[in-house]
Design a protein around this motif. Structure first.
Motif, PDB file in Angstrom:
ATOM      1  N   ILE A   8      55.769  45.011   0.982  1.00 15.36           N
ATOM      2  CA  ILE A   8      55.632  45.804  -0.274  1.00 15.36           C
ATOM      3  C   ILE A   8      55.015  45.113  -1.378  1.00 15.36           C
ATOM      4  CG2 ILE A   8      56.814  47.660  -1.587  1.00 15.36           C
ATOM      5  CD1 ILE A   8      58.736  46.429   1.388  1.00 15.36           C
ATOM      6  N   GLY A   9      54.133  45.600  -1.670  1.00 16.83           N
ATOM      7  CA  GLY A   9      53.402  44.871  -2.969  1.00 16.83           C
ATOM      8  C   GLY A   9      53.299  46.150  -4.199  1.00 16.83           C
ATOM      9  N   HIS A  10      53.402  45.319  -5.287  1.00 11.99           N
ATOM     10  CA  HIS A  10      53.636  45.966  -6.891  1.00 11.99           C
ATOM     11  C   HIS A  10      52.636  45.348  -8.003  1.00 11.99           C
ATOM     12  CE1 HIS A  10      54.778  48.947  -9.625  1.00 11.99           C
ATOM     13  NE2 HIS A  10      55.072  47.976 -10.589  1.00 11.99           N
ATOM     14  N   PRO A  11      51.570  46.054  -8.086  1.00  8.56           N
ATOM     15  CA  PRO A  11      50.759  45.339  -9.208  1.00  8.56           C
ATOM     16  C   PRO A  11      51.416  44.951 -10.586  1.00  8.56           C
ATOM     17  CG  PRO A  11      50.220  47.700  -9.249  1.00  8.56           C
ATOM     18  CD  PRO A  11      51.367  47.543  -8.116  1.00  8.56           C
ATOM     19  N   LEU A  12      51.062  43.964 -11.125  1.00 11.05           N
ATOM     20  CA  LEU A  12      51.400  43.682 -12.479  1.00 11.05           C
ATOM     21  C   LEU A  12      50.181  44.035 -13.271  1.00 11.05           C
ATOM     22  CD1 LEU A  12      53.346  41.831 -10.796  1.00 11.05           C
ATOM     23  CD2 LEU A  12      53.429  40.368 -12.833  1.00 11.05           C
ATOM     24  N   LEU A  13      50.488  44.779 -14.329  1.00  7.33           N
ATOM     25  CA  LEU A  13      49.374  45.664 -15.236  1.00  7.33           C
ATOM     26  C   LEU A  13      49.210  44.680 -16.382  1.00  7.33           C
ATOM     27  CD1 LEU A  13      49.763  49.331 -14.254  1.00  7.33           C
ATOM     28  CD2 LEU A  13      48.356  47.738 -13.238  1.00  7.33           C
ATOM     29  N   GLY A  14      48.114  44.540 -16.900  1.00  6.62           N
ATOM     30  CA  GLY A  14      47.869  43.875 -18.353  1.00  6.62           C
ATOM     31  C   GLY A  14      48.089  44.953 -19.344  1.00  6.62           C
ATOM     32  N   SER A  15      47.956  44.616 -20.572  1.00  8.64           N
ATOM     33  CA  SER A  15      48.025  45.611 -21.784  1.00  8.64           C
ATOM     34  C   SER A  15      47.182  46.644 -21.574  1.00  8.64           C
ATOM     35  CB  SER A  15      47.833  44.712 -22.994  1.00  8.64           C
ATOM     36  OG  SER A  15      46.676  43.952 -23.081  1.00  8.64           O
ATOM     37  N   SER A  16      45.883  46.404 -20.968  1.00 12.80           N
ATOM     38  CA  SER A  16      44.862  47.603 -20.986  1.00 12.80           C
ATOM     39  C   SER A  16      45.001  48.105 -19.580  1.00 12.80           C
ATOM     40  CB  SER A  16      43.341  47.061 -21.309  1.00 12.80           C
ATOM     41  OG  SER A  16      43.103  46.164 -20.363  1.00 12.80           O
ATOM     42  N   GLY A  17      46.116  47.841 -19.040  1.00 17.17           N
ATOM     43  CA  GLY A  17      46.091  48.827 -17.604  1.00 17.17           C
ATOM     44  C   GLY A  17      45.378  48.251 -16.599  1.00 17.17           C
ATOM     45  N   GLU A  18      44.776  47.096 -16.601  1.00 17.84           N
ATOM     46  CA  GLU A  18      44.198  46.327 -15.596  1.00 17.84           C
ATOM     47  C   GLU A  18      45.188  45.727 -14.773  1.00 17.84           C
ATOM     48  OE1 GLU A  18      44.556  43.088 -18.429  1.00 17.84           O
ATOM     49  OE2 GLU A  18      43.989  45.195 -18.583  1.00 17.84           O
ATOM     50  N   VAL A  19      44.876  45.548 -13.314  1.00 15.97           N
ATOM     51  CA  VAL A  19      45.759  44.644 -12.436  1.00 15.97           C
ATOM     52  C   VAL A  19      45.518  43.319 -12.657  1.00 15.97           C
ATOM     53  CG1 VAL A  19      46.300  44.127 -10.215  1.00 15.97           C
ATOM     54  CG2 VAL A  19      45.701  46.629 -10.818  1.00 15.97           C
ATOM     55  N   GLU A  20      46.515  42.408 -12.935  1.00 16.25           N
ATOM     56  CA  GLU A  20      46.439  41.046 -13.144  1.00 16.25           C
ATOM     57  C   GLU A  20      46.735  40.321 -12.016  1.00 16.25           C
ATOM     58  OE1 GLU A  20      48.835  40.498 -16.841  1.00 16.25           O
ATOM     59  OE2 GLU A  20      47.307  40.847 -17.892  1.00 16.25           O
ATOM     60  N   ARG A  21      47.678  40.688 -11.290  1.00 15.75           N
ATOM     61  CA  ARG A  21      48.257  39.991  -9.949  1.00 15.75           C
ATOM     62  C   ARG A  21      49.299  41.250  -9.410  1.00 15.75           C
ATOM     63  NH1 ARG A  21      49.815  35.362 -13.523  1.00 15.75           N
ATOM     64  NH2 ARG A  21      48.326  33.629 -13.071  1.00 15.75           N
ATOM     65  N   VAL A  22      49.389  40.892  -7.968  1.00 25.02           N
ATOM     66  CA  VAL A  22      50.333  41.698  -7.189  1.00 25.02           C
ATOM     67  C   VAL A  22      51.674  40.909  -6.969  1.00 25.02           C
ATOM     68  CG1 VAL A  22      50.615  42.937  -5.274  1.00 25.02           C
ATOM     69  CG2 VAL A  22      48.375  43.074  -6.409  1.00 25.02           C
ATOM     70  N   ILE A  23      52.801  41.512  -6.960  1.00 26.92           N
ATOM     71  CA  ILE A  23      53.974  40.829  -6.798  1.00 26.92           C
ATOM     72  C   ILE A  23      54.515  41.704  -5.538  1.00 26.92           C
ATOM     73  CG2 ILE A  23      55.476  42.232  -8.235  1.00 26.92           C
ATOM     74  CD1 ILE A  23      57.267  39.868  -8.561  1.00 26.92           C
ATOM     75  N   PHE A  24      55.140  40.788  -4.568  1.00 24.55           N
ATOM     76  CA  PHE A  24      55.528  41.286  -3.237  1.00 24.55           C
ATOM     77  C   PHE A  24      56.892  41.091  -2.670  1.00 24.55           C
ATOM     78  CE2 PHE A  24      53.346  37.356  -1.948  1.00 24.55           C
ATOM     79  CZ  PHE A  24      54.277  36.790  -0.749  1.00 24.55           C
ATOM     80  N   ALA A  25      57.395  41.692  -1.845  1.00 21.95           N
ATOM     81  CA  ALA A  25      58.632  41.302  -1.251  1.00 21.95           C
ATOM     82  C   ALA A  25      58.411  41.720   0.124  1.00 21.95           C
ATOM     83  CB  ALA A  25      59.746  42.330  -1.579  1.00 21.95           C
ATOM     84  N   SER A  26      58.932  40.699   1.322  1.00 27.13           N
ATOM     85  CA  SER A  26      58.486  41.005   2.443  1.00 27.13           C
ATOM     86  C   SER A  26      59.928  41.244   3.190  1.00 27.13           C
ATOM     87  CB  SER A  26      57.936  39.558   2.958  1.00 27.13           C
ATOM     88  OG  SER A  26      57.836  39.626   4.480  1.00 27.13           O
ATOM     89  N   ILE A  27      59.895  42.156   4.033  1.00 24.17           N
ATOM     90  CA  ILE A  27      60.977  42.568   4.903  1.00 24.17           C
ATOM     91  C   ILE A  27      60.794  42.442   6.489  1.00 24.17           C
ATOM     92  CG2 ILE A  27      62.755  44.396   5.462  1.00 24.17           C
ATOM     93  CD1 ILE A  27      61.825  45.795   2.760  1.00 24.17           C
ATOM     94  N   GLU A  28      61.628  41.690   6.966  1.00 27.75           N
ATOM     95  CA  GLU A  28      61.371  41.578   8.376  1.00 27.75           C
ATOM     96  C   GLU A  28      61.950  42.473   8.897  1.00 27.75           C
ATOM     97  OE1 GLU A  28      62.957  37.554  10.047  1.00 27.75           O
ATOM     98  OE2 GLU A  28      61.451  36.347   9.334  1.00 27.75           O
ATOM     99  N   LEU A  29      61.119  43.000  10.244  1.00 26.62           N
ATOM    100  CA  LEU A  29      61.305  44.146  10.911  1.00 26.62           C
ATOM    101  C   LEU A  29      62.928  44.050  11.575  1.00 26.62           C
ATOM    102  CD1 LEU A  29      58.126  44.920  12.787  1.00 26.62           C
ATOM    103  CD2 LEU A  29      58.752  45.747  10.575  1.00 26.62           C
ATOM    104  N   ASP A  30      63.450  42.925  11.711  1.00 28.95           N
ATOM    105  CA  ASP A  30      64.626  42.816  12.334  1.00 28.95           C
ATOM    106  C   ASP A  30      65.710  43.621  11.271  1.00 28.95           C
ATOM    107  OD1 ASP A  30      63.916  41.161  14.070  1.00 28.95           O
ATOM    108  OD2 ASP A  30      64.734  39.368  13.354  1.00 28.95           O
ATOM    109  N   GLN A  31      65.443  43.451   9.846  1.00 26.87           N
ATOM    110  CA  GLN A  31      66.223  44.368   8.968  1.00 26.87           C
ATOM    111  C   GLN A  31      65.809  45.765   9.061  1.00 26.87           C
ATOM    112  OE1 GLN A  31      68.088  43.178   6.669  1.00 26.87           O
ATOM    113  NE2 GLN A  31      67.966  40.859   7.122  1.00 26.87           N
ATOM    114  N   LEU A  32      64.933  46.245   9.549  1.00 25.62           N
ATOM    115  CA  LEU A  32      64.896  47.791  10.012  1.00 25.62           C
ATOM    116  C   LEU A  32      65.540  48.172  11.097  1.00 25.62           C
ATOM    117  CD1 LEU A  32      61.019  48.292   8.797  1.00 25.62           C
ATOM    118  CD2 LEU A  32      63.080  48.469   7.327  1.00 25.62           C
ATOM    119  N   GLU A  33      65.324  47.077  12.159  1.00 26.28           N
ATOM    120  CA  GLU A  33      66.077  47.615  13.373  1.00 26.28           C
ATOM    121  C   GLU A  33      67.365  47.677  13.129  1.00 26.28           C
ATOM    122  OE1 GLU A  33      67.994  46.804  16.875  1.00 26.28           O
ATOM    123  OE2 GLU A  33      67.544  45.096  15.836  1.00 26.28           O
ATOM    124  N   HIS A  34      68.100  46.690  12.245  1.00 28.27           N
ATOM    125  CA  HIS A  34      69.470  46.899  11.936  1.00 28.27           C
ATOM    126  C   HIS A  34      69.848  48.118  11.549  1.00 28.27           C
ATOM    127  CE1 HIS A  34      73.403  45.412  11.017  1.00 28.27           C
ATOM    128  NE2 HIS A  34      73.344  45.618   9.846  1.00 28.27           N
TER     129      HIS A  34
END
Length: 195
Positions: A135-161
């Motif tokens: 899952i990714g989420h953009p870090l937006l600058g002061s004028s609304g432009e995307v500066e970077r993208v922060i992400f979290a990774s979920i292994e499918l084992d978690q969803l299977e659980h």
């Protein structure tokens, strides 16, 4: 003959009702599984939106970023990795310290294009080498432009659980697909179906 006709009619009605109940039960199980998995993705999205506000992640210091994400990883063990990606797709910082290119990853492309939280498709994690959803989420600058993208990774084992903890009726098989129709979760017997 009339008694036989009434018996046959009654059996046909009972079979039709049993099928209708089975379909209703299957729909209910599918909705329950979908709501549990949606909650997992919603929680990840909320966490990323909150992290996007942290000044330490907005700074240009990859060491500070990595330290913050490492601390986060220790608190949120359901996630296998956290990281931040530059607009060129290069990993700026991550919990594992692994650097990689993410430019071709769907979650990265969608987060940059839509400027909102984006859920990826089945992939083999660059961090762990295991099947995952990012899952990714953009870090937006002061004028609304995307500066970077922060992400979290979920292994499918978690969803299977999440699915395995449901009390599924005997004989029920549950399969969850991503938008590319790749199998993410299969219960029972996930190992031979995932991917």
């Amino acid at each position: 003959l009339p008694a036989l006709a009434v018996t046959a009619y009654t059996q046909a009605i009972e079979q039709r009702d049993a099928r209708a109940r089975a379909v209703a039960d299957a729909v209910q199980v599918a909705r329950l599984a979908a709501s549990r998995e949606a909650l997992a993705f919603d929680n990840a999205a909320q966490l990323l939106r909150t992290l996007a506000l942290f000044p330490a992640l907005r700074s240009g210091d990859s060491r500070t970023c990595g330290e913050l994400l490492d601390a986060l990883q220790r608190q949120y063990s359901d996630y296998v990795a956290f990281g931040m990606v530059n607009l060129d797709g290069a990993t700026f910082c991550s919990t594992s310290g692994i650097k990689g290119q993410n430019q071709d990853r769907s979650w990265f492309q969608r987060a940059v294009q839509t400027r909102t939280t984006a859920v990826g498709v089945f992939q083999i994690s660059l961090m762990t080498g295991r099947p995952a959803i990012v899952i990714g989420h953009p870090l937006l600058g002061s004028s609304g432009e995307v500066e970077r993208v922060i992400f979290a990774s979920i292994e499918l084992d978690q969803l299977e659980h999440l699915v395995a903890t449901l009390e599924l009726p005997r004989g029920v098989q549950l399969t969850v697909f991503d938008r590319d129709r790749t199998i993410l979760v299969r219960y029972p017997d996930p190992a031979s179906w995932i991917g």
